[in-house]
Design a protein around this motif. Structure first.
Motif, PDB file in Angstrom:
ATOM      1  N   PRO A 158       0.834  -1.209   0.000  1.00 34.29           N
ATOM      2  CA  PRO A 158       0.000   0.000   0.000  1.00 34.29           C
ATOM      3  C   PRO A 158       0.867   1.256   0.000  1.00 34.29           C
ATOM      4  CG  PRO A 158       0.122  -0.903   2.207  1.00 34.29           C
ATOM      5  CD  PRO A 158       0.849  -1.884   1.312  1.00 34.29           C
ATOM      6  N   ILE A 159       0.543   2.197  -0.860  1.00 35.54           N
ATOM      7  CA  ILE A 159       1.324   3.424  -0.938  1.00 35.54           C
ATOM      8  C   ILE A 159       0.867   4.447   0.094  1.00 35.54           C
ATOM      9  CG2 ILE A 159      -0.138   4.503  -2.682  1.00 35.54           C
ATOM     10  CD1 ILE A 159       3.727   4.696  -2.310  1.00 35.54           C
ATOM     11  N   GLY A 160      -0.401   4.345   0.525  1.00 41.32           N
ATOM     12  CA  GLY A 160      -0.912   5.288   1.511  1.00 41.32           C
ATOM     13  C   GLY A 160      -2.290   4.891   1.986  1.00 41.32           C
ATOM     14  N   GLY A 161      -2.783   5.596   2.975  1.00 41.88           N
ATOM     15  CA  GLY A 161      -4.111   5.332   3.503  1.00 41.88           C
ATOM     16  C   GLY A 161      -5.053   6.477   3.196  1.00 41.88           C
ATOM     17  N   SER A 162      -6.331   6.248   3.421  1.00 40.17           N
ATOM     18  CA  SER A 162      -7.317   7.302   3.179  1.00 40.17           C
ATOM     19  C   SER A 162      -8.561   7.076   4.028  1.00 40.17           C
ATOM     20  CB  SER A 162      -7.720   7.335   1.697  1.00 40.17           C
ATOM     21  OG  SER A 162      -8.390   6.135   1.331  1.00 40.17           O
ATOM     22  N   GLY A 163      -9.316   8.141   4.201  1.00 33.29           N
ATOM     23  CA  GLY A 163     -10.627   8.077   4.824  1.00 33.29           C
ATOM     24  C   GLY A 163     -11.565   8.896   3.942  1.00 33.29           C
ATOM     25  N   GLU A 164     -12.851   8.890   4.258  1.00 37.11           N
ATOM     26  CA  GLU A 164     -13.810   9.651   3.451  1.00 37.11           C
ATOM     27  C   GLU A 164     -14.728  10.475   4.344  1.00 37.11           C
ATOM     28  OE1 GLU A 164     -14.087   6.451  -0.254  1.00 37.11           O
ATOM     29  OE2 GLU A 164     -15.842   6.806   0.999  1.00 37.11           O
ATOM     30  N   VAL A 188      -1.771  12.430   1.454  1.00 36.40           N
ATOM     31  CA  VAL A 188      -1.994  10.982   1.547  1.00 36.40           C
ATOM     32  C   VAL A 188      -1.514  10.496   2.906  1.00 36.40           C
ATOM     33  CG1 VAL A 188      -1.409   8.717   0.602  1.00 36.40           C
ATOM     34  CG2 VAL A 188      -1.768  10.659  -0.938  1.00 36.40           C
ATOM     35  N   LEU A 189      -2.401   9.886   3.667  1.00 33.28           N
ATOM     36  CA  LEU A 189      -2.039   9.385   4.992  1.00 33.28           C
ATOM     37  C   LEU A 189      -1.048   8.232   4.865  1.00 33.28           C
ATOM     38  CD1 LEU A 189      -5.594   9.351   6.601  1.00 33.28           C
ATOM     39  CD2 LEU A 189      -3.884  11.158   6.724  1.00 33.28           C
ATOM     40  N   PRO A 190      -0.053   8.151   5.726  1.00 34.96           N
ATOM     41  CA  PRO A 190       0.969   7.108   5.633  1.00 34.96           C
ATOM     42  C   PRO A 190       0.390   5.694   5.747  1.00 34.96           C
ATOM     43  CG  PRO A 190       1.688   8.848   7.103  1.00 34.96           C
ATOM     44  CD  PRO A 190       0.230   9.096   6.828  1.00 34.96           C
ATOM     45  N   ALA A 191       0.980   4.784   4.986  1.00 30.17           N
ATOM     46  CA  ALA A 191       0.631   3.373   5.106  1.00 30.17           C
ATOM     47  C   ALA A 191       1.688   2.640   5.925  1.00 30.17           C
ATOM     48  CB  ALA A 191       0.525   2.728   3.718  1.00 30.17           C
ATOM     49  N   MET A 192       2.755   3.359   6.264  1.00 32.25           N
ATOM     50  CA  MET A 192       3.826   2.781   7.073  1.00 32.25           C
ATOM     51  C   MET A 192       3.819   3.428   8.459  1.00 32.25           C
ATOM     52  SD  MET A 192       6.861   2.537   4.185  1.00 32.25           S
ATOM     53  CE  MET A 192       7.854   1.338   5.089  1.00 32.25           C
ATOM     54  N   LYS A 193       4.398   2.748   9.413  1.00 33.47           N
ATOM     55  CA  LYS A 193       4.428   3.232  10.785  1.00 33.47           C
ATOM     56  C   LYS A 193       5.472   4.342  10.908  1.00 33.47           C
ATOM     57  CE  LYS A 193       3.297  -1.444  12.308  1.00 33.47           C
ATOM     58  NZ  LYS A 193       3.791  -2.654  12.995  1.00 33.47           N
ATOM     59  N   ILE A 194       5.010   5.510  11.307  1.00 37.02           N
ATOM     60  CA  ILE A 194       5.875   6.671  11.487  1.00 37.02           C
ATOM     61  C   ILE A 194       5.734   7.152  12.920  1.00 37.02           C
ATOM     62  CG2 ILE A 194       6.514   8.941  10.607  1.00 37.02           C
ATOM     63  CD1 ILE A 194       6.627   6.828   8.444  1.00 37.02           C
ATOM     64  N   ASP A 195       6.834   7.553  13.535  1.00 38.94           N
ATOM     65  CA  ASP A 195       6.800   8.035  14.913  1.00 38.94           C
ATOM     66  C   ASP A 195       5.835   9.203  15.050  1.00 38.94           C
ATOM     67  OD1 ASP A 195       8.163  10.087  17.079  1.00 38.94           O
ATOM     68  OD2 ASP A 195       8.361   7.977  17.659  1.00 38.94           O
TER      69      ASP A 195
END
Length: 460
Positions: free
Chosen positions: A164-170, A377-384
């Motif tokens: 996944p390149i990123g996350g999303s909501g609506e 674009v919301l991260p799909a990876m864990k970021i501090d």
């Protein structure tokens, strides 16, 4: 207790679609390397045979230029790391790529080397057919397997076939300036939202942007409505036979959407409008509300089409409905958009090395943060959490974060849960017929249920 920002932005879902089925051992990559070997440069690049790889992306259109710029920078770096490599970039609109081009290429056995891939259920289908490269050993080699918030949509039989390149909501983007001028407040109930829509309509403005030539656009809001009335988990029950599209609560969701259509709350002629027009209706000030994914926040930045609305746009969740089932704060969130790789890449060591470089250079903290800051674009990876907090500077993104924080649960989009035939029926036929007054909510539910039952029987 308030959830952490890191948990929110990494979109870790408590429940994800379980992927099961038959496996394939055709997608093998080389293992056993002590360290990632992705750099194939030589002292004399001219002595290396040229290598062309096709990269299918969906970053097309004016509103995706920053996303495309990120991809271009990654491509340049990968080419520099792999002597003789040249990428052929193939830009295709997202819906066309997913539902037409990629399906046809997979059936013919000639997909691009790297391509935009939708997670569930697409990756499961292609993985089962042996068309996708198994990324599991590559992720282990690069040491990033555990860096993603969720790989469930791209996981089949315990192996990973996409990233996944990123996350999303609506939710609803709204014109704050107009709301303040008219004394309107963010609605907390469906009745309040109905009154706001009526007020906007009586003022001679378009209450909600509308562009339904591509069915997925109106189905963002429709999906949220039937999930409000029937419960956020109802769509996942269709494939199990535990719920029906024709159930009264689901039909109520269709009926609510049709009510808004009949009252003229969407722009007239929406069935002829493409997604780009959807955005323009809002950025031009013609429409006051826009129901869209959180990725749309990228439009309201300097140099983008919604630049004049910087500081004038807010975001809110669809309010609760009377008698609705389940969590009335739930909204759509997923990490389904990403990249996949052809299984044939494993047959060419140079292509495999290029794929490793591509993954290393695109899926890292730097690029995830750049995607958030530049493109929304919301991260799909864990970021501090502290790193993320320091990077979110615009008020709109902060407001989006607050809305997502207030949502107790989430659900994936309908097309990640039901079979392709069902998605086609609702996206290409039923939603347009409902908007065009060629069917009723009840008949729509019956038609969808018929296709659903056929799809369920075929998968048994």
């Amino acid at each position: 207790m308030k959830r952490s920002l890191m948990l929110l932005l990494s979109l870790c879902f408590a429940s994800s679609l379980a992927l099961t089925g038959c496996g394939s051992d055709t997608n093998k990559t080389t293992e056993g390397s002590d360290s990632p070997k992705t750099d194939t440069k030589t002292d004399d690049p001219k002595s290396v045979e040229p290598l062309e790889m096709t990269l299918r992306h969906t970053q097309v259109g004016a509103d995706k230029q920053k996303r495309f710029a990120i991809l271009q920078d990654v491509v340049k770096k990968v080419e520099e790391e792999n002597a003789g490599l040249k990428f052929k970039l193939d830009g295709v609109e997202s819906d066309v790529n997913r539902k037409e081009k990629l399906r046809g290429e997979m059936a013919a056995g000639n997909p691009p080397d790297i391509f935009d891939l939708f997670g569930s259920p697409d990756s499961k289908v292609y993985a089962k057919e042996g068309k996708l490269l198994d990324l599991t050993p590559i992720l282990d080699e690069l040491g990033i397997k555990d860096k993603f918030s969720s790989l469930e949509p791209f996981t089949y039989e315990g192996k990973i076939y996409g990233l996944p390149i990123g996350g999303s909501g609506e939710g609803f983007f709204y014109n704050k300036e107009y709301f303040e001028k008219k004394g309107l407040k963010v609605p907390t109930t469906m009745a309040e939202l109905d009154q706001i829509l009526a007020t906007i309509k009586s003022d001679g403005k378009v209450p909600m942007a509308g562009a339904s030539k591509a069915g997925w656009v109106p189905l963002m809001l429709a999906n949220q409505l039937w999930s409000r009335y029937a419960g956020s988990d109802v769509t996942s029950k269709f494939v199990k036979g535990e719920a029906k599209w024709s159930d009264p609560a689901v039909v109520k969701g269709f009926a609510k959407y049709k009510e808004w259509v009949d009252k003229g709350y969407f722009k007239k002629g929406e069935l002829g409008f493409e997604y780009a027009e959807y955005t323009t209706q809002f950025t031009s000030g013609e429409a006051v509300l826009l129901y869209d994914g959180t990725w749309k926040s990228s439009v309201f930045k300097a140099g983008e089409s919604g630049e004049k609305l910087i500081g004038k746009v807010g975001f809110f969740n669809l309010p609760p409905v009377d008698g609705g089932a389940g969590d009335q704060t739930s909204l759509m969130r997923d990490v389904n958009n990403g990249y996949g790789f052809s299984a044939t890449v494993a047959e060419d060591p140079r292509k495999l090395a290029a794929v490793k470089s591509f993954i290393k250079d695109l899926f890292n903290e730097e690029m995830q943060i750049r995607g958030l800051v530049d493109d929304g674009v919301l991260p799909a990876m864990k970021i501090d959490a502290s790193v993320l907090s320091s990077k979110i500077t615009d008020d709109l993104m902060k407001e989006i974060v607050n809305v997502l924080n207030e949502s107790k649960t989430s659900f994936p989009a309908f097309d990640s849960l039901v079979q392709a035939d069902v998605t086609t029926e609702i996206s290409n036929i039923q939603i347009q017929k409902l908007i065009g007054n060629q069917t009723t909510p009840e008949k729509m539910g019956e038609a969808l249920q018929k296709v659903q039952e056929e799809a369920n029987s075929a998968s048994e």
